[in-house]
Design an enzyme around this catalytic site. Structure first.
Site, PDB file in Angstrom:
ATOM      1  N   HIS A 281      -9.587   1.729   4.367  1.00 48.22           N
ATOM      2  CA  HIS A 281      -8.354   1.876   5.153  1.00 48.22           C
ATOM      3  C   HIS A 281      -8.617   2.867   6.285  1.00 48.22           C
ATOM      4  O   HIS A 281      -9.366   3.836   6.106  1.00 48.22           O
ATOM      5  CB  HIS A 281      -7.212   2.370   4.253  1.00 48.22           C
ATOM      6  CG  HIS A 281      -5.879   2.306   4.946  1.00 48.22           C
ATOM      7  ND1 HIS A 281      -5.493   3.245   5.869  1.00 48.22           N
ATOM      8  CD2 HIS A 281      -4.879   1.399   4.888  1.00 48.22           C
ATOM      9  CE1 HIS A 281      -4.303   2.919   6.343  1.00 48.22           C
ATOM     10  NE2 HIS A 281      -3.907   1.793   5.760  1.00 48.22           N
TER      11      HIS A 281
ATOM     12  N   LYS B 241       0.085   4.264  -0.382  1.00 49.11           N
ATOM     13  CA  LYS B 241      -0.543   5.469   0.193  1.00 49.11           C
ATOM     14  C   LYS B 241      -0.286   6.677  -0.721  1.00 49.11           C
ATOM     15  O   LYS B 241      -0.242   6.515  -1.931  1.00 49.11           O
ATOM     16  CB  LYS B 241      -0.049   5.707   1.624  1.00 49.11           C
ATOM     17  CG  LYS B 241      -0.165   4.445   2.477  1.00 49.11           C
ATOM     18  CD  LYS B 241       0.052   4.682   3.933  1.00 49.11           C
ATOM     19  CE  LYS B 241      -0.136   3.364   4.678  1.00 49.11           C
ATOM     20  NZ  LYS B 241      -0.123   3.527   6.126  1.00 49.11           N
TER      21      LYS B 241
ATOM     22  N   GLY C 222       2.262   2.419  10.638  1.00 53.51           N
ATOM     23  CA  GLY C 222       3.250   3.474  10.463  1.00 53.51           C
ATOM     24  C   GLY C 222       3.938   3.888  11.754  1.00 53.51           C
ATOM     25  O   GLY C 222       4.601   4.920  11.809  1.00 53.51           O
TER      26      GLY C 222
ATOM     27  N   GLU D 275      -6.980   5.220   7.387  1.00 55.65           N
ATOM     28  CA  GLU D 275      -6.670   6.617   7.039  1.00 55.65           C
ATOM     29  C   GLU D 275      -7.822   7.239   6.253  1.00 55.65           C
ATOM     30  O   GLU D 275      -8.108   8.433   6.388  1.00 55.65           O
ATOM     31  CB  GLU D 275      -5.341   6.668   6.267  1.00 55.65           C
ATOM     32  CG  GLU D 275      -4.157   6.418   7.207  1.00 55.65           C
ATOM     33  CD  GLU D 275      -2.941   5.769   6.551  1.00 55.65           C
ATOM     34  OE1 GLU D 275      -2.836   5.769   5.316  1.00 55.65           O
ATOM     35  OE2 GLU D 275      -2.100   5.246   7.309  1.00 55.65           O
TER      36      GLU D 275
ATOM     37  N   SER E 238       3.104  -2.002  10.303  1.00 54.07           N
ATOM     38  CA  SER E 238       4.553  -2.073  10.539  1.00 54.07           C
ATOM     39  C   SER E 238       5.151  -3.440  10.218  1.00 54.07           C
ATOM     40  O   SER E 238       6.090  -3.901  10.878  1.00 54.07           O
ATOM     41  CB  SER E 238       4.888  -1.657  11.972  1.00 54.07           C
ATOM     42  OG  SER E 238       4.475  -0.319  12.210  1.00 54.07           O
TER      43      SER E 238
ATOM     44  N   GLU F 208      -5.913  -4.332  10.393  1.00 52.05           N
ATOM     45  CA  GLU F 208      -4.830  -3.383  10.639  1.00 52.05           C
ATOM     46  C   GLU F 208      -5.121  -2.585  11.909  1.00 52.05           C
ATOM     47  O   GLU F 208      -5.865  -1.598  11.868  1.00 52.05           O
ATOM     48  CB  GLU F 208      -4.709  -2.408   9.459  1.00 52.05           C
ATOM     49  CG  GLU F 208      -4.414  -3.087   8.142  1.00 52.05           C
ATOM     50  CD  GLU F 208      -3.813  -2.094   7.148  1.00 52.05           C
ATOM     51  OE1 GLU F 208      -2.677  -2.310   6.730  1.00 52.05           O
ATOM     52  OE2 GLU F 208      -4.480  -1.094   6.827  1.00 52.05           O
TER      53      GLU F 208
ATOM     54  N   ASN G 269       0.874  -1.177   0.000  1.00 54.13           N
ATOM     55  CA  ASN G 269       0.000   0.000   0.000  1.00 54.13           C
ATOM     56  C   ASN G 269       0.912   1.229   0.000  1.00 54.13           C
ATOM     57  O   ASN G 269       1.481   1.567   1.027  1.00 54.13           O
ATOM     58  CB  ASN G 269      -0.890  -0.029   1.254  1.00 54.13           C
ATOM     59  CG  ASN G 269      -1.691   1.242   1.425  1.00 54.13           C
ATOM     60  OD1 ASN G 269      -1.808   2.056   0.504  1.00 54.13           O
ATOM     61  ND2 ASN G 269      -2.271   1.415   2.612  1.00 54.13           N
TER      62      ASN G 269
HETATM   63  P1  PGA Z   1       2.659   0.377   7.542  1.00 54.24           P
HETATM   64  O1  PGA Z   1       1.206   0.628   6.885  1.00 54.24           O
HETATM   65  O2  PGA Z   1       3.143  -0.951   7.032  1.00 54.24           O
HETATM   66  O3  PGA Z   1       3.493   1.516   7.063  1.00 54.24           O
HETATM   67  O4  PGA Z   1       2.455   0.348   9.018  1.00 54.24           O
HETATM   68  C1  PGA Z   1       0.293  -0.423   6.729  1.00 54.24           C
HETATM   69  C2  PGA Z   1      -0.975   0.110   6.127  1.00 54.24           C
HETATM   70  O5  PGA Z   1      -1.451   1.171   6.566  1.00 54.24           O
HETATM   71  O6  PGA Z   1      -1.558  -0.499   5.207  1.00 54.24           O
END
Ligand code: PGA
Length: 249
Positions: free
Chosen positions: A95, A11, A171, A97, A211, A165, A9
């Site tokens: 997601h 983003k 992140g 976000e 992560s 998630e 992903n």
């Molecule tokens: P990350 O993001 O691996 O940077 O923690 C995962 C995601 O939000 O899909």
């Protein structure tokens, strides 16, 4: 057998200059390996270019969200049909976000997932609790509620992917422990079994996200009921993405 999916992903990251990473990822994935799919979900501006870069390999390309309508007066939005037309095979919906930044509710996410299915895309439906919810002991109730509300009516088990998630692990460098992942994924599988039957539920890949990186992927992928990962930061570099893909069975 449940398929395994290693999905990146990107983003809101990536310019045309980043296409070299897609080419390298495609070269590394090559013809792929049995039972494991590799996918990079990229910003809408890159979907078509990434699909070209991945052409001839088993690496698939996806979008990161879509509108529920096929077309119309929705300035700035992208339909699932547009993503499919650009060469996407999957799209992430719901997601955390998007849920936070754009107020996307379970109902909206279900509409987006239905749109993905209408367009022939596989929706990767994201769920996950906040740190506050985890501390309050609400995790399993919350993700069960998200599952019930975010999977569209009429969806077939073989057409969807679920990504768990935990928001506090996205992140942050903080990873859920294998026990925490196991507890939630087991609960998700039983919720899915109530809806799709045990055989149907077994067809749905359950991804962990938060992560995930080359150094912790093997441990996470070994957890029962984990069928792959949704990887943010570590998917931006082909070498890291491939190192995770390489550990998937
Ligand atoms: P990350 O993001 O691996 O940077 O923690 C995962 C995601 O939000 O899909």
């Amino acid at each position: 057998m449940t398929r395994t999916l290693i999905a990146g992903n990107w983003k809101m990251n990536g310019l045309k200059a980043s296409l070299g990473e897609i080419r390298d990822a495609a070269a590394g994935v090559g013809r792929g390996k049995a039972g494991v799919e590799a996918l990079l979900c990229v910003p809408a501006t890159l979907v078509s270019l990434a699909a070209e870069a991945a052409h001839g390999s088993a690496l698939k390309v996806g979008g990161e969200t879509c509108h529920d309508a096929e077309s119309g007066a929705h300035t700035g939005d992208i339909s699932a049909e547009m993503l499919a037309d650009a060469g996407a095979s999957h799209v992430i919906v719901g997601h955390s976000e998007r849920r936070t930044d754009h107020g996307e509710t379970n109902e909206i996410v279900a509409g987006q997932a239905a749109a993905a299915l209408r367009a022939g895309l596989t929706p990767i439906i994201c769920i996950g609790e906040s740190l506050g919810q985890r501390k309050a002991g609400e995790t399993l109730d919350f993700v069960s509620h998200q599952i019930a509300g975010s999977i569209p009516e009429g969806a077939k088990a073989e057409e969807i992917v679920i990504a768990y998630e935990p928001i506090w692990a996205i992140g942050t460098g903080e990873v859920a422990s294998p026990d925490q992942i196991d507890e939630v994924h087991t609960a998700i599988r039983s919720r899915l079994a109530e809806r799709f039957g045990a055989d149907g539920a077994a067809l749905i890949p359950l991804l962990y996200g938060g992560s995930m990186k080359p150094g912790n992927a093997a441990e996470i992928l070994e957890v029962t009921d984990v069928n792959g990962g949704l990887i943010g930061g570590a998917s931006l570099k082909a070498a890291d993405f491939l190192a995770i893909y390489g550990q998937a069975k």
